[in-house]
Design an enzyme around this catalytic site. Structure first.
Site, short mmCIF file in Angstrom:
data_model
loop_
_atom_site.label_atom_id
_atom_site.label_comp_id
_atom_site.label_asym_id
_atom_site.label_seq_id
_atom_site.Cartn_x
_atom_site.Cartn_y
_atom_site.Cartn_z
N SER A 202 -55.43 -3.06 22.20
CA SER A 202 -55.97 -1.97 23.01
C SER A 202 -56.23 -2.48 24.43
O SER A 202 -55.29 -2.90 25.11
CB SER A 202 -57.22 -1.39 22.35
OG SER A 202 -57.58 -0.16 22.92
N ASP A 281 -50.60 6.59 17.22
CA ASP A 281 -51.67 6.19 18.14
C ASP A 281 -51.71 7.19 19.29
O ASP A 281 -50.79 7.27 20.09
CB ASP A 281 -51.38 4.78 18.67
CG ASP A 281 -52.52 4.20 19.49
OD1 ASP A 281 -53.43 4.97 19.87
OD2 ASP A 281 -52.49 2.99 19.75
N HIS A 313 -53.97 3.75 15.99
CA HIS A 313 -54.42 2.69 16.88
C HIS A 313 -54.76 1.42 16.11
O HIS A 313 -54.76 0.34 16.68
CB HIS A 313 -55.64 3.19 17.66
CG HIS A 313 -55.96 2.43 18.91
ND1 HIS A 313 -55.03 2.22 19.91
CD2 HIS A 313 -57.10 1.83 19.33
CE1 HIS A 313 -55.59 1.53 20.89
NE2 HIS A 313 -56.85 1.28 20.56
#
Length: 346
Positions: A202, A281, A313
């Site tokens: 991320s 995601d 994600h």
């Protein structure tokens, strides 16, 4: 209540007449709690970098703490865990930055070891003294790497000013903090400067992509679900935060946004990278991974794309998780062999 401070999370009480919260149980990381019906006892779970969550009980005043479960005791008795240490380094602007280090179970400071950065996401999150079930530092260290977690500028647990210190200028201070941690570890004498690795997911994935355009000291990167292009990131489900966090939308201040975007530095990319992403995601759309991978491929930089059509994600399905770890370690070991090497005499 639970309060995070310097990335330990403890259990506190705040009575109507208390001027400040009173600590009842210290961290590690206390994840949750329940008060008995008569209010005399509290049960809570606590984890650390060396201990998965376990249940404890205390009196309402915080005394008489005792363990109330043994579920993982036998399992942990069969596993070798590495030692963990907390350090403070001088990061961007000479400001103090906390780092956590998890050492391999058979660590010997007389030998040289590879270093693996695990760069946390957020960015307003942190490496806590806790047990992470996806990016687990003990699991990483067990493969023969010294694992470093930097609580860079912008991390939680150090006050609001620290959290907002990167607003409108992503990348710069965080990169300086990670580099300072690397320099600090090299000065200890047991890290092999030829086997440096940086990984992240991320915002941590954003950071390794940003680093690829700013340094070539690392042998390889792993970018999981990373933000690559802040313009095309308008496809995210959280696009409204850009105006504050980046300091502007790209149409209002293109130069400011470009300065913070890894894709803007693509001409400087040199380092082999494993790119991982899930199609479902919506926080960081999978096209970010395709853009990054295709750019590396076009520049003839060694790269590999691992794509999960049924994950978001986070990689959550058990068999997918096993594949994730196989790909992760298989890639890293190509460029930075695990385990110790004898220290050479000067």
């Amino acid at each position: 209540m639970l309060i995070e401070e310097r990335d330990r999370q403890g259990l506190y009480r705040l009575g109507l007449n208390d001027p400040l919260p009173v600590q009842l149980a210290s961290g590690g990381t206390v994840g949750g709690f329940a008060v008995s019906q008569n209010g005399t006892r509290i049960a809570f779970d606590r984890a650390s970098l060396s201990q998965p969550p376990a249940l404890f009980a205390i009196a309402a005043d915080g005394s008489a703490e005792r363990a109330i479960d043994t579920l993982n005791r036998a399992l942990l008795g069969r596993v070798a865990l590495g030692n963990t240490r907390e350090f403070t380094v001088k990061g961007w602007g000479g400001e103090s930055v906390q780092i956590w280090v998890t050492y391999p179970p058979n660590f010997d400071a007389r030998k040289k070891w590879p270093l693996l950065h695990s760069i946390h996401g957020g960015p307003h999150a942190a490496h806590t003294d806790g047990w992470h079930f996806r990016w687990n530092t003990q699991l990483f260290a067990a493969h023969g790497y010294a694992i470093v977690g930097v609580n860079y500028h912008g991390s939680s647990g150090f006050g609001q000013r620290w959290i907002e210190s990167i607003t409108g200028d992503y990348g710069l201070k965080e990169f300086a903090d990670v580099e300072s941690a690397t320099d600090f570890m090299l000065r200890q004498g047991y890290i092999d400067r030829a086997r440096l690795v940086a990984t992240g997911g991320s915002y941590g994935g954003y950071m390794v992509a940003y680093m690829n355009g700013h340094t070539n000291r690392y042998r390889t990167y792993v970018c999981h679900a990373g933000c690559y292009d802040w313009v095309s990131m308008m496809a995210t489900d959280g696009y409204l935060f850009f105006a504050k966090e980046l300091g502007a939308f790209h149409w209002d201040n293109p130069a400011r946004v470009m300065k913070q975007s890894p894709h803007h530095y693509a001409r400087r990319f040199q380092t082999p990278t494993l790119v991982i992403h899930g199609e479902l995601d919506y926080r960081v759309p999978a096209t970010q991974a395709l853009q990054y991978y295709n750019t590396l491929h076009a520049k003839k930089i060694p790269a590999r794309l691992v794509y999960f059509p049924d994950e978001n994600h986070w990689i959550l399905k058990p068999q997918n998780s096993r594949l994730w770890y196989r790909e992760f370690f298989g890639w890293i070991k190509r460029y930075a062999a695990p385990g110790p090497a004898p220290r050479t005499r000067r």
